[in-house]
Design a protein around this motif. Structure first.
Motif, mmCIF file in Angstrom:
data_model
loop_
_atom_site.group_PDB
_atom_site.id
_atom_site.type_symbol
_atom_site.label_atom_id
_atom_site.label_comp_id
_atom_site.label_asym_id
_atom_site.label_seq_id
_atom_site.Cartn_x
_atom_site.Cartn_y
_atom_site.Cartn_z
ATOM 1 N N LYS A 132 40.751 56.185 -7.876
ATOM 2 C CA LYS A 132 39.773 57.227 -7.541
ATOM 3 C C LYS A 132 39.676 57.427 -6.040
ATOM 4 C CE LYS A 132 36.871 56.412 -11.579
ATOM 5 N NZ LYS A 132 35.583 55.891 -12.053
ATOM 6 N N GLY A 133 39.631 56.326 -5.298
ATOM 7 C CA GLY A 133 39.541 56.418 -3.841
ATOM 8 C C GLY A 133 40.782 57.026 -3.225
ATOM 9 N N ALA A 134 41.950 56.650 -3.752
ATOM 10 C CA ALA A 134 43.208 57.187 -3.222
ATOM 11 C C ALA A 134 43.311 58.683 -3.471
ATOM 12 C CB ALA A 134 44.391 56.461 -3.848
ATOM 13 N N VAL A 135 42.939 59.118 -4.664
ATOM 14 C CA VAL A 135 42.997 60.548 -4.982
ATOM 15 C C VAL A 135 42.021 61.321 -4.107
ATOM 16 C CG1 VAL A 135 42.499 62.251 -6.786
ATOM 17 C CG2 VAL A 135 43.857 60.233 -7.323
ATOM 18 N N GLU A 136 40.818 60.787 -3.953
ATOM 19 C CA GLU A 136 39.809 61.457 -3.131
ATOM 20 C C GLU A 136 40.253 61.564 -1.675
ATOM 21 O OE1 GLU A 136 35.275 60.509 -1.701
ATOM 22 O OE2 GLU A 136 35.826 59.979 -3.758
ATOM 23 N N CYS A 137 40.767 60.473 -1.123
ATOM 24 C CA CYS A 137 41.239 60.500 0.272
ATOM 25 C C CYS A 137 42.443 61.421 0.429
ATOM 26 C CB CYS A 137 41.600 59.090 0.736
ATOM 27 S SG CYS A 137 40.180 58.052 1.054
ATOM 28 N N GLY A 138 43.314 61.432 -0.561
ATOM 29 C CA GLY A 138 44.472 62.318 -0.508
ATOM 30 C C GLY A 138 44.080 63.770 -0.528
ATOM 31 N N ARG A 139 43.148 64.119 -1.392
ATOM 32 C CA ARG A 139 42.664 65.505 -1.445
ATOM 33 C C ARG A 139 42.000 65.905 -0.135
ATOM 34 N NH1 ARG A 139 39.946 65.653 -7.462
ATOM 35 N NH2 ARG A 139 41.884 65.838 -8.628
ATOM 36 N N GLN A 140 41.182 65.001 0.410
ATOM 37 C CA GLN A 140 40.504 65.302 1.678
ATOM 38 C C GLN A 140 41.514 65.455 2.808
ATOM 39 O OE1 GLN A 140 37.188 65.920 2.068
ATOM 40 N NE2 GLN A 140 37.722 66.503 4.155
ATOM 41 N N GLY A 141 42.519 64.579 2.846
ATOM 42 C CA GLY A 141 43.549 64.666 3.876
ATOM 43 C C GLY A 141 44.346 65.953 3.775
ATOM 44 N N LEU A 142 44.674 66.347 2.561
ATOM 45 C CA LEU A 142 45.412 67.589 2.348
ATOM 46 C C LEU A 142 44.563 68.791 2.746
ATOM 47 C CD1 LEU A 142 48.065 68.742 1.321
ATOM 48 C CD2 LEU A 142 47.066 68.831 -0.955
ATOM 49 N N LYS A 143 43.282 68.746 2.407
ATOM 50 C CA LYS A 143 42.354 69.824 2.769
ATOM 51 C C LYS A 143 42.252 69.948 4.289
ATOM 52 C CE LYS A 143 37.486 70.951 2.172
ATOM 53 N NZ LYS A 143 36.228 70.478 1.581
ATOM 54 N N ASP A 144 42.121 68.807 4.980
ATOM 55 C CA ASP A 144 42.055 68.814 6.442
ATOM 56 C C ASP A 144 43.360 69.329 7.051
ATOM 57 O OD1 ASP A 144 39.524 67.749 6.224
ATOM 58 O OD2 ASP A 144 40.131 65.707 6.779
ATOM 59 N N HIS A 145 44.481 68.906 6.498
ATOM 60 C CA HIS A 145 45.797 69.315 7.010
ATOM 61 C C HIS A 145 45.998 70.819 6.833
ATOM 62 C CE1 HIS A 145 49.997 69.103 8.074
ATOM 63 N NE2 HIS A 145 50.309 69.700 6.932
ATOM 64 N N MET A 146 45.643 71.339 5.668
ATOM 65 C CA MET A 146 45.810 72.771 5.421
ATOM 66 C C MET A 146 44.846 73.576 6.295
ATOM 67 S SD MET A 146 48.301 72.755 3.492
ATOM 68 C CE MET A 146 48.511 74.358 2.792
ATOM 69 N N GLY A 147 43.662 73.041 6.554
ATOM 70 C CA GLY A 147 42.714 73.702 7.447
ATOM 71 C C GLY A 147 43.234 73.748 8.881
ATOM 72 N N ASP A 148 43.859 72.643 9.322
ATOM 73 C CA ASP A 148 44.433 72.585 10.680
ATOM 74 C C ASP A 148 45.573 73.575 10.830
ATOM 75 O OD1 ASP A 148 42.648 70.604 11.302
ATOM 76 O OD2 ASP A 148 44.096 68.953 11.195
ATOM 77 N N GLN A 149 46.385 73.746 9.798
ATOM 78 C CA GLN A 149 47.522 74.669 9.877
ATOM 79 C C GLN A 149 47.064 76.119 9.918
ATOM 80 O OE1 GLN A 149 50.390 73.941 6.810
ATOM 81 N NE2 GLN A 149 51.416 72.375 8.019
ATOM 82 N N SER A 150 45.996 76.441 9.205
ATOM 83 C CA SER A 150 45.538 77.823 9.197
ATOM 84 C C SER A 150 44.904 78.226 10.527
ATOM 85 C CB SER A 150 44.554 78.049 8.050
ATOM 86 O OG SER A 150 43.375 77.286 8.259
ATOM 87 N N GLU A 151 44.412 77.239 11.300
ATOM 88 C CA GLU A 151 43.820 77.526 12.597
ATOM 89 C C GLU A 151 44.872 77.835 13.638
ATOM 90 O OE1 GLU A 151 41.415 74.159 13.526
ATOM 91 O OE2 GLU A 151 39.972 74.587 11.945
#
Length: 120
Positions: free
Chosen positions: A100-119
């Motif tokens: 559960k923790g790995a999936v949650e951290c992975g989703r958050q990391g992917l969300k942050d990464h995709m947000g950084d790329q769109s900026e």
């Protein structure tokens, strides 16, 4: 004949390329330790033997995740590894709270990464 012998010796001198640097995760382990010690306001250290062991464990888990992800892609008759394939591999290989923790951290990391790329 002499040329063949020379080429054979040259081939023996060349080292085969390693697929992964044996110290690949040491930097990241150190960064996480610094984060944890900053939160607790206590300096934490790790011996080289412990760092090597930790690096080996992380490398093994990473290899297992990538092999399982690859099999999911191959069995799904796709050619592209997607985040959902990696998430499914994590769910298959890890258990309980770790999963559960790995999936949650992975989703958050992917969300942050995709947000950084769109900026950019």
């Amino acid at each position: 004949m002499a040329e063949l012998h020379r080429k054979k010796k040259e081939a023996q001198k060349k080292k085969p390329k390693s697929h992964r640097d044996p110290q690949a995760f040491n930097l990241y382990i150190h960064r996480v330790m610094k984060q944890v010690s900053a939160e607790r306001e206590v300096q934490i250290g790790m011996s080289m033997k412990a760092m090597t062991t930790m690096n080996s464990i992380i490398a093994d888990v990473f290899d297992n995740l990538m092999m399982e992800s690859r099999m999911l892609v191959v069995n799904g008759k796709k050619q592209t590894l997607q985040s959902k394939d990696v998430e499914a591999a994590v769910k298959l290989l890890l258990s309980g709270e770790l999963c559960k923790g790995a999936v949650e951290c992975g989703r958050q990391g992917l969300k942050d990464h995709m947000g950084d790329q769109s900026e950019q």
